[in-house]
Design a protein around this motif. Sequence first.
Motif, PDB file in Angstrom:
ATOM      1  N   ILE A 169      -3.690 -11.375  -2.104  1.00  0.00           N
ATOM      2  CA  ILE A 169      -3.780 -10.037  -1.507  1.00  0.00           C
ATOM      3  C   ILE A 169      -5.187  -9.455  -1.588  1.00  0.00           C
ATOM      4  O   ILE A 169      -5.374  -8.254  -1.412  1.00  0.00           O
ATOM      5  N   GLY A 170      -6.186 -10.272  -1.849  1.00  0.00           N
ATOM      6  CA  GLY A 170      -7.556  -9.782  -1.922  1.00  0.00           C
ATOM      7  C   GLY A 170      -8.100  -9.849  -3.338  1.00  0.00           C
ATOM      8  O   GLY A 170      -7.479 -10.426  -4.237  1.00  0.00           O
ATOM      9  N   ASN A 171      -9.249  -9.259  -3.555  1.00  0.00           N
ATOM     10  CA  ASN A 171      -9.894  -9.251  -4.858  1.00  0.00           C
ATOM     11  C   ASN A 171     -10.214  -7.805  -5.247  1.00  0.00           C
ATOM     12  O   ASN A 171     -10.928  -7.100  -4.522  1.00  0.00           O
ATOM     13  N   ILE A 230      -7.894   3.760  -3.054  1.00  0.00           N
ATOM     14  CA  ILE A 230      -8.166   3.217  -1.721  1.00  0.00           C
ATOM     15  C   ILE A 230      -8.020   1.702  -1.734  1.00  0.00           C
ATOM     16  O   ILE A 230      -7.514   1.098  -0.777  1.00  0.00           O
ATOM     17  N   ALA A 231      -8.449   1.046  -2.802  1.00  0.00           N
ATOM     18  CA  ALA A 231      -8.322  -0.413  -2.911  1.00  0.00           C
ATOM     19  C   ALA A 231      -6.863  -0.840  -2.829  1.00  0.00           C
ATOM     20  O   ALA A 231      -6.519  -1.791  -2.110  1.00  0.00           O
ATOM     21  N   VAL A 237      -4.644  -3.255  -0.153  1.00  0.00           N
ATOM     22  CA  VAL A 237      -3.767  -4.349  -0.587  1.00  0.00           C
ATOM     23  C   VAL A 237      -2.466  -4.301   0.207  1.00  0.00           C
ATOM     24  O   VAL A 237      -1.977  -5.324   0.703  1.00  0.00           O
ATOM     25  N   LEU A 238      -1.895  -3.104   0.327  1.00  0.00           N
ATOM     26  CA  LEU A 238      -0.649  -2.960   1.084  1.00  0.00           C
ATOM     27  C   LEU A 238      -0.856  -3.310   2.552  1.00  0.00           C
ATOM     28  O   LEU A 238      -0.011  -3.985   3.172  1.00  0.00           O
ATOM     29  N   SER A 281       2.433  -7.965  -1.987  1.00  0.00           N
ATOM     30  CA  SER A 281       2.495  -9.416  -2.193  1.00  0.00           C
ATOM     31  C   SER A 281       3.741 -10.003  -1.555  1.00  0.00           C
ATOM     32  O   SER A 281       3.690 -11.059  -0.910  1.00  0.00           O
ATOM     33  N   ASN A 282       4.861  -9.317  -1.708  1.00  0.00           N
ATOM     34  CA  ASN A 282       6.110  -9.817  -1.129  1.00  0.00           C
ATOM     35  C   ASN A 282       6.065  -9.789   0.394  1.00  0.00           C
ATOM     36  O   ASN A 282       6.549 -10.723   1.068  1.00  0.00           O
TER      37      ASN A 282
END
Length: 560
Positions: free
Chosen positions: A166-168, A148-149, A153-154, A506-507
């Motif tokens: 993109i978060g932690n 789920i994490a 991110v996506l 990220s991209n």
Amino acid sequence: MSAIIIQQAIFFIALIGLAIPLGFYIHKVMTNQKTFLTRMISPIETKIYQFLGMPAQKEMTAKQYGLSVLFFSFFSFVILMAMLLGQGFLPLNPEKLPGTSFSLAFNTAASFITNTNWQAYSGEETLSIFTQAFGLTVQNFVSAGVGIAVLFVLLRGFTNRTTKHIGNFWQDLTKIILYVLVPVSFIVSLVLISQGVVQTFASSVETTSLELGQKIFLPLGTVASQVAIKQLGTNGGGYFGANSAHPFENPNLISNFIENISILLIPAALIVAFGLFVKDWKQGRTIMIVSLGFLIAALVGVTLSEYYGPQFAHVIGQMNLEGKETRFGIGWSSLWAVSTTAASNGSINAMLDSFTPLGGLIPMFLMQLGEIIFGGAGSGLYGMIVFILLAIFIAGLLVGRTPEYLGKKIEPFDMKMACLVILTPLLLTLIGTMLFILNPQAMSWLNNQGPHGFSEILYAFSSLANNNGSAFAGLTTDTTFLNILGGIIMILSRFIPMLAVIYLASNLGKKKVVATGSGTLSTTNATFVTMLIIVILVIGALSFLPSMALGPIAEHFMTK
């Protein structure tokens, strides 16, 4: 048949009715909004961040996030494997069960950290209460949390504006476990206990059998707590070898209904949360329509195959009741079979090996699609989004425009990452099947020959490579060869696509948002829904039709 239709209709109404509010709640949790549990859980959350220190405080790049996922999963793997090997020296082992073999420990540890829960053992005969409660159940929580994490991110990649962060990972994982998985699992556990699912630290109970009057032992354990998260986290590993066909795991129709709902609940809720997160509920609606369409079509196919199987006409009319619990029948068994293979759950309430050839083909095909039809907790939705990107890219090539999704241009690097996500499980399924068949001992590990024997092998590697965990029962699973090969396949098929999704996010996050114009392809209308369905089916059909023809399709024509 009319009763089956009514049962299944009630199920889907309940599923959507529960998924919508849960999706709103998950969106609030992952966007740092206050919820009714914030006051209770926030102090615990803060203490965890303080314990973790600096790694839990800063925003991460794709490399940092990916390394955190790998480090945490490797640490989980080592701890669980040590627990399995040293089980005989650990507490809560009233049956004095010894540690497992190295190959079985490797396979089981790989299985549970990857959210696969492939079980080459019978739980009540092989694992202690301690190992099941503090090893397997814990991994059910954290492996689902990792999936789920990575999904969120996506989603941040689509909503971020020109940033590489993109978060932690540690914050994402903590929030998901504390605010979502633990509370919902606690509620489901209580409901299951009320229906008779076992929950105790006591050892086996000696009793007398009703049929022969012999002394027998009834294994007990912390079953309800493991069953709740195995279903909610799309894990699937049963406390007992018979999984959810065992009356101590699934006593009656009410427990069956709750567990079946639980399999699809979080994946369906995440689709709702996705629409809210990207501020476009129509995008979520598109995915929900496609997922429900596939699931219902698969359900109709399996139900009709089991209800009107012509090869069983001389035995029991036309229904195939072999391998099914009488308390569930064809309707609930068929629904469970498609639910557990559409999601990467893998639990069973009927013997899939006893389904008709076409009844077994459909669950196998659902896995081979990459388990994107609702799919695993988090992993199913990011797999579906990748298929959407592929469909958009193909459409862009057809009309000569740069493809876009949610305001972000889809470029060559994005498609390379998408191909890694789609092709890795596909190739590992076929390569694993090939390596198994080439082994000189392969035939001795099969209880069936001919097309059905091949189906058992193909199903096993479809399950291993797609993080499912279910199996046709005719294959001997606890062998050194399959344990090692299967463990490697599970690890590769989990983490290669996961890392690809992180770098894709990220991209995307570095890009500017492109304004919607008259030439922008709509991804919410019926035309795109149709195109997406075709892309999914074509990739699945072209990849697996030849192998299916050697297994379930050949068996179907042989048994008519």
